[in-house]
Write a protein that holds these residues in place. Structure first.
Motif, PDB file in Angstrom:
ATOM      1  N   ASN A   1       0.811  -1.218   0.000  1.00  0.00           N
ATOM      2  CA  ASN A   1       0.000   0.000   0.000  1.00  0.00           C
ATOM      3  C   ASN A   1       0.845   1.269   0.000  1.00  0.00           C
ATOM      4  O   ASN A   1       0.308   2.369   0.021  1.00  0.00           O
ATOM      5  CB  ASN A   1      -0.903   0.017   1.239  1.00  0.00           C
ATOM      6  N   ALA A   2       2.176   1.098  -0.035  1.00  0.00           N
ATOM      7  CA  ALA A   2       3.056   2.261   0.096  1.00  0.00           C
ATOM      8  C   ALA A   2       2.852   3.268  -1.028  1.00  0.00           C
ATOM      9  O   ALA A   2       2.911   4.470  -0.814  1.00  0.00           O
ATOM     10  CB  ALA A   2       4.509   1.800   0.138  1.00  0.00           C
ATOM     11  N   GLN A   3       2.589   2.758  -2.237  1.00  0.00           N
ATOM     12  CA  GLN A   3       2.426   3.643  -3.381  1.00  0.00           C
ATOM     13  C   GLN A   3       0.966   3.741  -3.839  1.00  0.00           C
ATOM     14  O   GLN A   3       0.686   4.253  -4.917  1.00  0.00           O
ATOM     15  CB  GLN A   3       3.289   3.127  -4.548  1.00  0.00           C
ATOM     16  N   ALA A   4       0.043   3.226  -3.052  1.00  0.00           N
ATOM     17  CA  ALA A   4      -1.360   3.187  -3.476  1.00  0.00           C
ATOM     18  C   ALA A   4      -2.235   4.147  -2.687  1.00  0.00           C
ATOM     19  O   ALA A   4      -3.456   4.046  -2.723  1.00  0.00           O
ATOM     20  CB  ALA A   4      -1.898   1.772  -3.327  1.00  0.00           C
ATOM     21  N   HIS A   5      -1.602   5.080  -1.925  1.00  0.00           N
ATOM     22  CA  HIS A   5      -2.351   6.043  -1.125  1.00  0.00           C
ATOM     23  C   HIS A   5      -3.302   5.327  -0.155  1.00  0.00           C
ATOM     24  O   HIS A   5      -4.391   5.817   0.142  1.00  0.00           O
ATOM     25  CB  HIS A   5      -3.140   6.999  -2.017  1.00  0.00           C
ATOM     26  N   ASN A   6      -2.877   4.140   0.304  1.00  0.00           N
ATOM     27  CA  ASN A   6      -3.616   3.390   1.321  1.00  0.00           C
ATOM     28  C   ASN A   6      -5.037   3.047   0.894  1.00  0.00           C
ATOM     29  O   ASN A   6      -5.941   2.971   1.717  1.00  0.00           O
ATOM     30  CB  ASN A   6      -3.633   4.152   2.647  1.00  0.00           C
ATOM     31  N   GLU A   7      -5.265   2.859  -0.401  1.00  0.00           N
ATOM     32  CA  GLU A   7      -6.577   2.461  -0.896  1.00  0.00           C
ATOM     33  C   GLU A   7      -6.405   1.376  -1.948  1.00  0.00           C
ATOM     34  O   GLU A   7      -5.615   1.519  -2.879  1.00  0.00           O
ATOM     35  CB  GLU A   7      -7.327   3.652  -1.483  1.00  0.00           C
ATOM     36  N   ILE A   8      -7.156   0.279  -1.786  1.00  0.00           N
ATOM     37  CA  ILE A   8      -7.014  -0.887  -2.650  1.00  0.00           C
ATOM     38  C   ILE A   8      -8.347  -1.201  -3.300  1.00  0.00           C
ATOM     39  O   ILE A   8      -9.390  -1.159  -2.647  1.00  0.00           O
ATOM     40  CB  ILE A   8      -6.531  -2.112  -1.837  1.00  0.00           C
ATOM     41  N   GLN A   9      -8.312  -1.537  -4.581  1.00  0.00           N
ATOM     42  CA  GLN A   9      -9.492  -1.991  -5.300  1.00  0.00           C
ATOM     43  C   GLN A   9      -9.400  -3.510  -5.442  1.00  0.00           C
ATOM     44  O   GLN A   9      -8.381  -4.030  -5.893  1.00  0.00           O
ATOM     45  CB  GLN A   9      -9.575  -1.346  -6.692  1.00  0.00           C
ATOM     46  N   SER A  10     -10.445  -4.223  -5.052  1.00  0.00           N
ATOM     47  CA  SER A  10     -10.400  -5.677  -5.088  1.00  0.00           C
ATOM     48  C   SER A  10     -11.753  -6.247  -5.496  1.00  0.00           C
ATOM     49  O   SER A  10     -12.777  -5.562  -5.387  1.00  0.00           O
ATOM     50  CB  SER A  10      -9.995  -6.236  -3.714  1.00  0.00           C
ATOM     51  N   GLU A  11     -11.735  -7.504  -5.966  1.00  0.00           N
ATOM     52  CA  GLU A  11     -12.961  -8.183  -6.390  1.00  0.00           C
ATOM     53  C   GLU A  11     -13.036  -9.555  -5.739  1.00  0.00           C
ATOM     54  O   GLU A  11     -12.018 -10.181  -5.445  1.00  0.00           O
ATOM     55  CB  GLU A  11     -13.005  -8.330  -7.913  1.00  0.00           C
ATOM     56  N   ALA A  12     -14.271 -10.023  -5.530  1.00  0.00           N
ATOM     57  CA  ALA A  12     -14.509 -11.344  -4.952  1.00  0.00           C
ATOM     58  C   ALA A  12     -15.676 -11.993  -5.682  1.00  0.00           C
ATOM     59  O   ALA A  12     -16.440 -11.321  -6.384  1.00  0.00           O
ATOM     60  CB  ALA A  12     -14.805 -11.234  -3.458  1.00  0.00           C
ATOM     61  N   VAL A  13     -15.801 -13.311  -5.497  1.00  0.00           N
ATOM     62  CA  VAL A  13     -16.867 -14.082  -6.133  1.00  0.00           C
ATOM     63  C   VAL A  13     -17.755 -14.676  -5.052  1.00  0.00           C
ATOM     64  O   VAL A  13     -17.258 -15.157  -4.018  1.00  0.00           O
ATOM     65  CB  VAL A  13     -16.292 -15.198  -7.026  1.00  0.00           C
ATOM     66  N   VAL A  14     -19.046 -14.649  -5.276  1.00  0.00           N
ATOM     67  CA  VAL A  14     -20.019 -15.166  -4.306  1.00  0.00           C
ATOM     68  C   VAL A  14     -19.714 -16.621  -3.960  1.00  0.00           C
ATOM     69  O   VAL A  14     -19.479 -17.449  -4.846  1.00  0.00           O
ATOM     70  CB  VAL A  14     -21.456 -15.049  -4.852  1.00  0.00           C
ATOM     71  N   GLY A  15     -19.720 -16.923  -2.661  1.00  0.00           N
ATOM     72  CA  GLY A  15     -19.508 -18.283  -2.195  1.00  0.00           C
ATOM     73  C   GLY A  15     -18.066 -18.643  -1.927  1.00  0.00           C
ATOM     74  O   GLY A  15     -17.787 -19.662  -1.286  1.00  0.00           O
ATOM     75  N   ASN A  16     -17.120 -17.827  -2.409  1.00  0.00           N
ATOM     76  CA  ASN A  16     -15.697 -18.095  -2.213  1.00  0.00           C
ATOM     77  C   ASN A  16     -15.164 -17.333  -1.006  1.00  0.00           C
ATOM     78  O   ASN A  16     -15.722 -16.308  -0.617  1.00  0.00           O
ATOM     79  CB  ASN A  16     -14.895 -17.701  -3.450  1.00  0.00           C
ATOM     80  N   PRO A  17     -14.062 -17.808  -0.423  1.00  0.00           N
ATOM     81  CA  PRO A  17     -13.416 -17.020   0.632  1.00  0.00           C
ATOM     82  C   PRO A  17     -12.666 -15.843   0.023  1.00  0.00           C
ATOM     83  O   PRO A  17     -12.282 -15.863  -1.139  1.00  0.00           O
ATOM     84  CB  PRO A  17     -12.453 -18.028   1.278  1.00  0.00           C
ATOM     85  N   MET A  18     -12.448 -14.818   0.825  1.00  0.00           N
ATOM     86  CA  MET A  18     -11.761 -13.618   0.341  1.00  0.00           C
ATOM     87  C   MET A  18     -10.885 -13.058   1.447  1.00  0.00           C
ATOM     88  O   MET A  18     -11.349 -12.813   2.563  1.00  0.00           O
ATOM     89  CB  MET A  18     -12.785 -12.560  -0.092  1.00  0.00           C
ATOM     90  N   LYS A  19      -9.597 -12.865   1.128  1.00  0.00           N
ATOM     91  CA  LYS A  19      -8.671 -12.268   2.099  1.00  0.00           C
ATOM     92  C   LYS A  19      -8.627 -10.765   1.900  1.00  0.00           C
ATOM     93  O   LYS A  19      -8.409 -10.273   0.789  1.00  0.00           O
ATOM     94  CB  LYS A  19      -7.266 -12.854   1.939  1.00  0.00           C
ATOM     95  N   LEU A  20      -8.844 -10.029   2.988  1.00  0.00           N
ATOM     96  CA  LEU A  20      -8.724  -8.577   2.978  1.00  0.00           C
ATOM     97  C   LEU A  20      -7.332  -8.243   3.510  1.00  0.00           C
ATOM     98  O   LEU A  20      -7.071  -8.327   4.712  1.00  0.00           O
ATOM     99  CB  LEU A  20      -9.809  -7.951   3.843  1.00  0.00           C
ATOM    100  N   THR A  21      -6.438  -7.901   2.598  1.00  0.00           N
ATOM    101  CA  THR A  21      -5.024  -7.735   2.944  1.00  0.00           C
ATOM    102  C   THR A  21      -4.747  -6.362   3.540  1.00  0.00           C
ATOM    103  O   THR A  21      -5.063  -5.335   2.944  1.00  0.00           O
ATOM    104  CB  THR A  21      -4.141  -7.934   1.702  1.00  0.00           C
ATOM    105  N   CYS A  22      -4.153  -6.369   4.722  1.00  0.00           N
ATOM    106  CA  CYS A  22      -3.746  -5.142   5.397  1.00  0.00           C
ATOM    107  C   CYS A  22      -2.355  -5.381   5.989  1.00  0.00           C
ATOM    108  O   CYS A  22      -2.193  -6.233   6.870  1.00  0.00           O
ATOM    109  CB  CYS A  22      -4.749  -4.764   6.488  1.00  0.00           C
TER     110      CYS A  22
END
Length: 204
Positions: free
Chosen positions: A30-51
């Motif tokens: 996140n160092a060069q992303a201004h602390n904002e991330i765009q991400s996508e997930a699929v219904v029924g699947n697990p999803m990691k929210l990376t911090c």
């Protein structure tokens, strides 16, 4: 005179020392992303929210507290406290209870969580708030960082056209290599058979 066995033991000793001196390298995406991330997930699947929040001075003792918040799509003011790490992971009461899992590291540089079963209602913004207190003699500086993950949930996965093209080219290449190998085998077989026939004619 140094024998080969002694040289091998010396090399192994140096390798063991090198491994012992290795330290985990923290890379902050996140160092060069201004602390904002765009991400996508699929219904029924697990999803990691990376911090990830790297510590520059790992030898200094630190206490880390992490709060996770959820803000629905198109909502400006309302946000819901969904997860807390304060000495241990705490799954808070509410509609998220039982669906969030701690996915961080022991050194508390990776403070990610995971959604075990994504639903369409999970679309929105997730805010990771890291508050860290350092203890250095009598001086206790503090550090805070906010990282926002804008998550879009889809019913089915949308495949990238570049990935599809790469997969097609891989199969084409495999077919070509298989055909080329078959031609080479036939050529070698015919050449060996011809050599055997010439050898038999020479013998007679």
């Amino acid at each position: 005179m140094i024998t080969p066995m002694r040289s091998l033991l010396r090399i192994l000793s140096l390798l063991i020392l090198a491994v012992q001196e290795c330290r985990t390298v923290c890379v902050d995406p996140n160092a060069q992303a201004h602390n904002e991330i765009q991400s996508e997930a699929v219904v029924g699947n697990p999803m990691k929210l990376t911090c990830i929040s790297c510590m520059k001075r790992e030898e200094i003792e630190a206490v880390t507290r992490v709060n996770w918040y959820y803000k629905p799509k198109d909502s400006r003011d309302f946000r819901q406290h969904i997860f807390l790490y304060d000495s241990r992971p705490q799954d808070l009461e509410g509609p998220w209870k039982g669906r969030l899992m701690w996915n961080g590291s022991k050194d508390m540089q990776d403070v990610s969580i995971s959604i075990t079963n994504v639903t369409m209602n999970d679309t929105g913004s997730y805010e990771c708030v890291v508050h860290r207190t350092f203890y250095f003699n009598l001086y206790t500086p503090t550090f805070s960082i906010n990282i926002t993950i804008n998550l879009v949930v889809r019913e089915t996965e949308i495949r990238d056209s570049t990935a599809v093209y790469s997969e097609i080219m891989m199969y084409v290449l495999l077919v070509f290599l298989t055909f080329w190998l078959l031609v080479e085998m036939i050529y070698c077989y015919r050449k060996i058979s011809k050599s055997d026939e010439q050898a038999q004619d020479t013998a007679y």
